[in-house]
Motif scaffolding. Structure first.
Motif, mmCIF file in Angstrom:
data_model
loop_
_atom_site.group_PDB
_atom_site.id
_atom_site.type_symbol
_atom_site.label_atom_id
_atom_site.label_comp_id
_atom_site.label_asym_id
_atom_site.label_seq_id
_atom_site.Cartn_x
_atom_site.Cartn_y
_atom_site.Cartn_z
ATOM 1 N N ARG A 129 21.738 18.124 -8.932
ATOM 2 C CA ARG A 129 22.274 19.313 -9.589
ATOM 3 C C ARG A 129 21.454 20.560 -9.286
ATOM 4 N N TYR A 130 20.219 20.399 -8.815
ATOM 5 C CA TYR A 130 19.349 21.536 -8.547
ATOM 6 C C TYR A 130 19.317 21.921 -7.071
ATOM 7 N N CYS A 131 19.152 20.942 -6.171
ATOM 8 C CA CYS A 131 18.982 21.261 -4.750
ATOM 9 C C CYS A 131 20.174 20.876 -3.895
ATOM 10 N N GLY A 132 21.040 19.997 -4.388
ATOM 11 C CA GLY A 132 22.226 19.602 -3.643
ATOM 12 C C GLY A 132 22.034 18.451 -2.671
ATOM 13 N N HIS A 133 20.793 17.983 -2.479
ATOM 14 C CA HIS A 133 20.559 16.848 -1.587
ATOM 15 C C HIS A 133 20.982 15.559 -2.283
ATOM 16 N N PRO A 134 21.440 14.567 -1.529
ATOM 17 C CA PRO A 134 21.860 13.300 -2.139
ATOM 18 C C PRO A 134 20.690 12.593 -2.821
ATOM 19 N N THR A 135 20.964 12.016 -3.985
ATOM 20 C CA THR A 135 19.931 11.296 -4.725
ATOM 21 C C THR A 135 20.545 10.134 -5.494
ATOM 22 N N HIS A 136 19.753 9.100 -5.670
ATOM 23 C CA HIS A 136 20.150 7.967 -6.496
ATOM 24 C C HIS A 136 19.705 8.174 -7.949
ATOM 25 N N LEU A 137 18.835 9.132 -8.181
ATOM 26 C CA LEU A 137 18.257 9.332 -9.511
ATOM 27 C C LEU A 137 19.205 10.084 -10.432
ATOM 28 N N ARG A 138 19.089 9.778 -11.724
ATOM 29 C CA ARG A 138 19.884 10.440 -12.759
ATOM 30 C C ARG A 138 18.942 10.887 -13.867
ATOM 31 N N ASP A 139 19.244 12.028 -14.492
ATOM 32 C CA ASP A 139 18.425 12.488 -15.610
ATOM 33 C C ASP A 139 18.818 11.734 -16.878
ATOM 34 N N ASP A 140 18.274 12.135 -18.016
ATOM 35 C CA ASP A 140 18.542 11.427 -19.276
ATOM 36 C C ASP A 140 20.010 11.479 -19.689
ATOM 37 N N LYS A 141 20.732 12.465 -19.199
ATOM 38 C CA LYS A 141 22.148 12.596 -19.533
ATOM 39 C C LYS A 141 23.051 11.952 -18.490
ATOM 40 N N GLY A 142 22.469 11.329 -17.467
ATOM 41 C CA GLY A 142 23.237 10.666 -16.425
ATOM 42 C C GLY A 142 23.684 11.591 -15.309
ATOM 43 N N VAL A 143 23.191 12.817 -15.293
ATOM 44 C CA VAL A 143 23.546 13.785 -14.259
ATOM 45 C C VAL A 143 22.608 13.583 -13.065
ATOM 46 N N PRO A 144 23.136 13.583 -11.831
ATOM 47 C CA PRO A 144 22.271 13.406 -10.657
ATOM 48 C C PRO A 144 21.215 14.503 -10.573
ATOM 49 N N ALA A 145 19.957 14.080 -10.469
ATOM 50 C CA ALA A 145 18.852 15.036 -10.374
ATOM 51 C C ALA A 145 17.644 14.344 -9.777
ATOM 52 N N ASP A 146 17.042 14.990 -8.768
ATOM 53 C CA ASP A 146 15.785 14.490 -8.222
ATOM 54 C C ASP A 146 14.687 14.676 -9.261
ATOM 55 N N LYS A 147 13.720 13.775 -9.266
ATOM 56 C CA LYS A 147 12.603 13.856 -10.215
ATOM 57 C C LYS A 147 11.844 15.165 -10.056
ATOM 58 N N VAL A 148 11.514 15.522 -8.816
ATOM 59 C CA VAL A 148 10.742 16.736 -8.560
ATOM 60 C C VAL A 148 11.538 17.978 -8.982
ATOM 61 N N CYS A 149 12.816 18.008 -8.652
ATOM 62 C CA CYS A 149 13.654 19.158 -9.012
ATOM 63 C C CYS A 149 13.746 19.311 -10.528
ATOM 64 N N ALA A 150 13.957 18.203 -11.236
ATOM 65 C CA ALA A 150 14.091 18.261 -12.693
ATOM 66 C C ALA A 150 12.791 18.719 -13.343
ATOM 67 N N GLU A 151 11.659 18.238 -12.848
ATOM 68 C CA GLU A 151 10.385 18.637 -13.435
ATOM 69 C C GLU A 151 10.035 20.079 -13.084
ATOM 70 N N ASP A 152 10.427 20.553 -11.895
ATOM 71 C CA ASP A 152 10.232 21.963 -11.549
ATOM 72 C C ASP A 152 11.059 22.863 -12.460
ATOM 73 N N ALA A 153 12.294 22.464 -12.735
ATOM 74 C CA ALA A 153 13.144 23.249 -13.621
ATOM 75 C C ALA A 153 12.554 23.284 -15.027
ATOM 76 N N LEU A 154 12.004 22.170 -15.471
ATOM 77 C CA LEU A 154 11.382 22.112 -16.794
ATOM 78 C C LEU A 154 10.133 22.987 -16.842
ATOM 79 N N ALA A 155 9.366 23.009 -15.745
ATOM 80 C CA ALA A 155 8.174 23.857 -15.680
ATOM 81 C C ALA A 155 8.558 25.328 -15.715
ATOM 82 N N ASP A 156 9.669 25.686 -15.039
ATOM 83 C CA ASP A 156 10.137 27.071 -15.073
ATOM 84 C C ASP A 156 10.503 27.480 -16.490
ATOM 85 N N ILE A 157 11.165 26.589 -17.204
ATOM 86 C CA ILE A 157 11.542 26.875 -18.594
ATOM 87 C C ILE A 157 10.300 27.027 -19.453
ATOM 88 N N ALA A 158 9.311 26.152 -19.255
ATOM 89 C CA ALA A 158 8.066 26.230 -20.024
ATOM 90 C C ALA A 158 7.351 27.553 -19.744
#
Length: 85
Positions: free
Chosen positions: A44-73
């Motif tokens: 959902r952040y970078c558009g590259h294919p991933t097998h990973l899903r966030d807590d809501k089941g939405v496709p998200a890379d671990k690094v992308c999700a944590e970068d987005a969380l850091a931006d919010i923080a």
């Protein structure tokens, strides 16, 4: 006469690095098998294919999700330091 002692050289002052908003290993726990899917979907952040899903089941890379969380923080920290929160 006792031997002369050398005076220790002064230590250079090194500025401390600013603390990172996230721990080194990240803030999110990705150990659960619920974060894995056999089907690749675009992140959902970078558009590259991933097998990973966030807590809501939405496709998200671990690094992308944590970068987005850091931006919010960082945004929250900036607003709170200005007294706007």
């Amino acid at each position: 006469m006792p031997p002369r002692r050398r005076r220790a050289a002064p230590k250079p002052s090194v500025p401390k690095p600013s603390p990172s908003p996230l721990p080194v290993n990240g803030l999110l726990n990705w150990h659960s098998s619920a974060h894995w899917s056999a089907q690749e979907r675009p992140c959902r952040y970078c558009g590259h294919p991933t097998h990973l899903r966030d807590d809501k089941g939405v496709p998200a890379d671990k690094v992308c999700a944590e970068d987005a969380l850091a931006d919010i923080a960082g945004i929250v920290q900036a607003y709170s330091s200005q007294g706007q929160l």
